[in-house]
Write a protein that holds these residues in place. Structure first.
Motif, PDB file in Angstrom:
ATOM      1  N   GLY A  40      19.457  33.873 -48.180  1.00  0.00           N
ATOM      2  CA  GLY A  40      19.785  34.447 -46.875  1.00  0.00           C
ATOM      3  C   GLY A  40      19.200  35.835 -46.690  1.00  0.00           C
ATOM      4  N   VAL A  41      19.321  36.676 -47.723  1.00  0.00           N
ATOM      5  CA  VAL A  41      18.770  38.030 -47.641  1.00  0.00           C
ATOM      6  C   VAL A  41      17.248  37.975 -47.555  1.00  0.00           C
ATOM      7  N   THR A  42      16.641  37.076 -48.324  1.00  0.00           N
ATOM      8  CA  THR A  42      15.181  36.930 -48.287  1.00  0.00           C
ATOM      9  C   THR A  42      14.728  36.467 -46.905  1.00  0.00           C
ATOM     10  N   ALA A  43      15.417  35.482 -46.333  1.00  0.00           N
ATOM     11  CA  ALA A  43      15.064  34.981 -45.000  1.00  0.00           C
ATOM     12  C   ALA A  43      15.244  36.065 -43.940  1.00  0.00           C
ATOM     13  N   ALA A  44      16.322  36.849 -44.051  1.00  0.00           N
ATOM     14  CA  ALA A  44      16.549  37.933 -43.092  1.00  0.00           C
ATOM     15  C   ALA A  44      15.459  38.991 -43.208  1.00  0.00           C
ATOM     16  N   GLY A  45      15.048  39.306 -44.417  1.00  0.00           N
ATOM     17  CA  GLY A  45      13.975  40.286 -44.617  1.00  0.00           C
ATOM     18  C   GLY A  45      12.653  39.805 -44.051  1.00  0.00           C
ATOM     19  N   VAL A  46      12.336  38.534 -44.299  1.00  0.00           N
ATOM     20  CA  VAL A  46      11.088  37.966 -43.770  1.00  0.00           C
ATOM     21  C   VAL A  46      11.131  37.944 -42.242  1.00  0.00           C
ATOM     22  N   ALA A  47      12.290  37.591 -41.680  1.00  0.00           N
ATOM     23  CA  ALA A  47      12.426  37.564 -40.220  1.00  0.00           C
ATOM     24  C   ALA A  47      12.280  38.966 -39.630  1.00  0.00           C
ATOM     25  N   ALA A  48      12.875  39.966 -40.284  1.00  0.00           N
ATOM     26  CA  ALA A  48      12.773  41.343 -39.796  1.00  0.00           C
ATOM     27  C   ALA A  48      11.327  41.827 -39.815  1.00  0.00           C
ATOM     28  N   VAL A  49      10.602  41.517 -40.878  1.00  0.00           N
ATOM     29  CA  VAL A  49       9.190  41.918 -40.959  1.00  0.00           C
ATOM     30  C   VAL A  49       8.375  41.171 -39.894  1.00  0.00           C
ATOM     31  N   ALA A  50       8.707  39.905 -39.659  1.00  0.00           N
ATOM     32  CA  ALA A  50       8.001  39.133 -38.635  1.00  0.00           C
ATOM     33  C   ALA A  50       8.226  39.735 -37.250  1.00  0.00           C
ATOM     34  N   VAL A  51       9.465  40.125 -36.956  1.00  0.00           N
ATOM     35  CA  VAL A  51       9.762  40.756 -35.663  1.00  0.00           C
ATOM     36  C   VAL A  51       8.992  42.066 -35.545  1.00  0.00           C
ATOM     37  N   LEU A  52       8.990  42.860 -36.619  1.00  0.00           N
ATOM     38  CA  LEU A  52       8.252  44.126 -36.593  1.00  0.00           C
ATOM     39  C   LEU A  52       6.750  43.896 -36.452  1.00  0.00           C
ATOM     40  N   GLY A  53       6.262  42.784 -36.960  1.00  0.00           N
ATOM     41  CA  GLY A  53       4.851  42.467 -36.814  1.00  0.00           C
ATOM     42  C   GLY A  53       4.477  42.119 -35.386  1.00  0.00           C
ATOM     43  N   VAL A  54       5.438  41.573 -34.655  1.00  0.00           N
ATOM     44  CA  VAL A  54       5.179  41.138 -33.280  1.00  0.00           C
ATOM     45  C   VAL A  54       5.540  42.220 -32.259  1.00  0.00           C
ATOM     46  N   VAL A  55       6.674  42.874 -32.467  1.00  0.00           N
ATOM     47  CA  VAL A  55       7.157  43.887 -31.528  1.00  0.00           C
ATOM     48  C   VAL A  55       6.880  45.265 -32.125  1.00  0.00           C
ATOM     49  N   SER A  56       5.877  45.937 -31.619  1.00  0.00           N
ATOM     50  CA  SER A  56       5.426  47.209 -32.180  1.00  0.00           C
ATOM     51  C   SER A  56       6.411  48.345 -31.907  1.00  0.00           C
ATOM     52  N   PRO A  57       6.768  49.100 -32.947  1.00  0.00           N
ATOM     53  CA  PRO A  57       7.589  50.292 -32.736  1.00  0.00           C
ATOM     54  C   PRO A  57       6.821  51.420 -32.053  1.00  0.00           C
ATOM     55  N   GLU A  58       5.502  51.270 -31.936  1.00  0.00           N
ATOM     56  CA  GLU A  58       4.683  52.278 -31.257  1.00  0.00           C
ATOM     57  C   GLU A  58       4.955  52.297 -29.757  1.00  0.00           C
ATOM     58  N   GLN A  59       5.433  51.174 -29.213  1.00  0.00           N
ATOM     59  CA  GLN A  59       5.744  51.092 -27.787  1.00  0.00           C
ATOM     60  C   GLN A  59       7.174  51.566 -27.564  1.00  0.00           C
ATOM     61  N   PRO A  60       7.374  52.543 -26.680  1.00  0.00           N
ATOM     62  CA  PRO A  60       8.720  53.064 -26.476  1.00  0.00           C
ATOM     63  C   PRO A  60       9.668  52.021 -25.885  1.00  0.00           C
ATOM     64  N   GLY A  61      10.939  52.160 -26.242  1.00  0.00           N
ATOM     65  CA  GLY A  61      11.967  51.309 -25.664  1.00  0.00           C
ATOM     66  C   GLY A  61      12.368  50.111 -26.487  1.00  0.00           C
ATOM     67  N   HIS A  62      11.627  49.787 -27.547  1.00  0.00           N
ATOM     68  CA  HIS A  62      11.963  48.606 -28.343  1.00  0.00           C
ATOM     69  C   HIS A  62      12.958  48.909 -29.462  1.00  0.00           C
ATOM     70  N   TYR A  63      12.885  50.085 -30.027  1.00  0.00           N
ATOM     71  CA  TYR A  63      13.740  50.447 -31.151  1.00  0.00           C
ATOM     72  C   TYR A  63      14.347  51.818 -30.881  1.00  0.00           C
ATOM     73  N   PRO A  64      15.543  52.078 -31.427  1.00  0.00           N
ATOM     74  CA  PRO A  64      16.158  53.393 -31.191  1.00  0.00           C
ATOM     75  C   PRO A  64      15.441  54.502 -31.958  1.00  0.00           C
ATOM     76  N   THR A  65      15.612  55.712 -31.480  1.00  0.00           N
ATOM     77  CA  THR A  65      15.076  56.889 -32.154  1.00  0.00           C
ATOM     78  C   THR A  65      15.937  57.184 -33.380  1.00  0.00           C
ATOM     79  N   CYS A  66      15.335  57.759 -34.388  1.00  0.00           N
ATOM     80  CA  CYS A  66      16.071  58.172 -35.575  1.00  0.00           C
ATOM     81  C   CYS A  66      17.156  59.166 -35.163  1.00  0.00           C
TER      82      CYS A  66
END
Length: 140
Positions: free
Chosen positions: A15-41
């Motif tokens: 489960g942890v491995t699948a969640a990690g792979v899914a998170a990396v896949a989402v990050l690969g598709v949805v760029s954090p360089e574009q504003p509005g997708h992820y919260p600020t630190c």
């Protein structure tokens, strides 16, 4: 370790491995360089200073799309710690499978000196990336 406990451990590991792979896949598709997708630190938002994790989302995105140089620019500490993370994940998987690793990566068995070394490395990186003029450590 009993078969039931091993089965539960394998389920958690998968489960942890699948969640990690899914998170990396989402990050690969949805760029954090574009504003509005992820919260600020939150630390950056409150203090105006970089935390040790600032730039990590962009670094993982860069790795996911095959750009290790940009990943190194975004957060060099994350890139330096990836082998340790992979080793810990591998050790966990081997333990779950019932095959002990050579050096068991278990919170109660990690040498105290290694924990202190990691703490010093993170703290030093945190301080150094906020020194004026040292933009080579900033996730610009």
């Amino acid at each position: 370790m009993s078969a039931t406990r091993r089965g539960h451990g394998a389920f958690v590991f998968a489960g942890v491995t699948a969640a990690g792979v899914a998170a990396v896949a989402v990050l690969g598709v949805v760029s954090p360089e574009q504003p509005g997708h992820y919260p600020t630190c939150p630390f950056l938002a409150v203090t105006g200073h970089w935390c040790p994790g600032c730039g990590s989302l962009r670094a993982v995105h860069a790795l996911a799309v095959g750009d290790p140089i940009t990943a190194l620019d975004r957060n060099p500490l994350l890139i330096a710690l990836l082998p340790l993370l992979a080793l810990a994940w591998l050790g966990w998987g081997l333990r779950v499978a019932g095959r002990p690793a050579g050096w068991r990566l278990h919170p109660t068995r990690v040498p105290v000196a290694a924990v202190w070394a990691l703490f010093v490395a993170i703290t030093t990186f945190w301080f150094a990336r906020n020194v004026p003029g040292w933009t080579w450590l900033s996730p610009v």
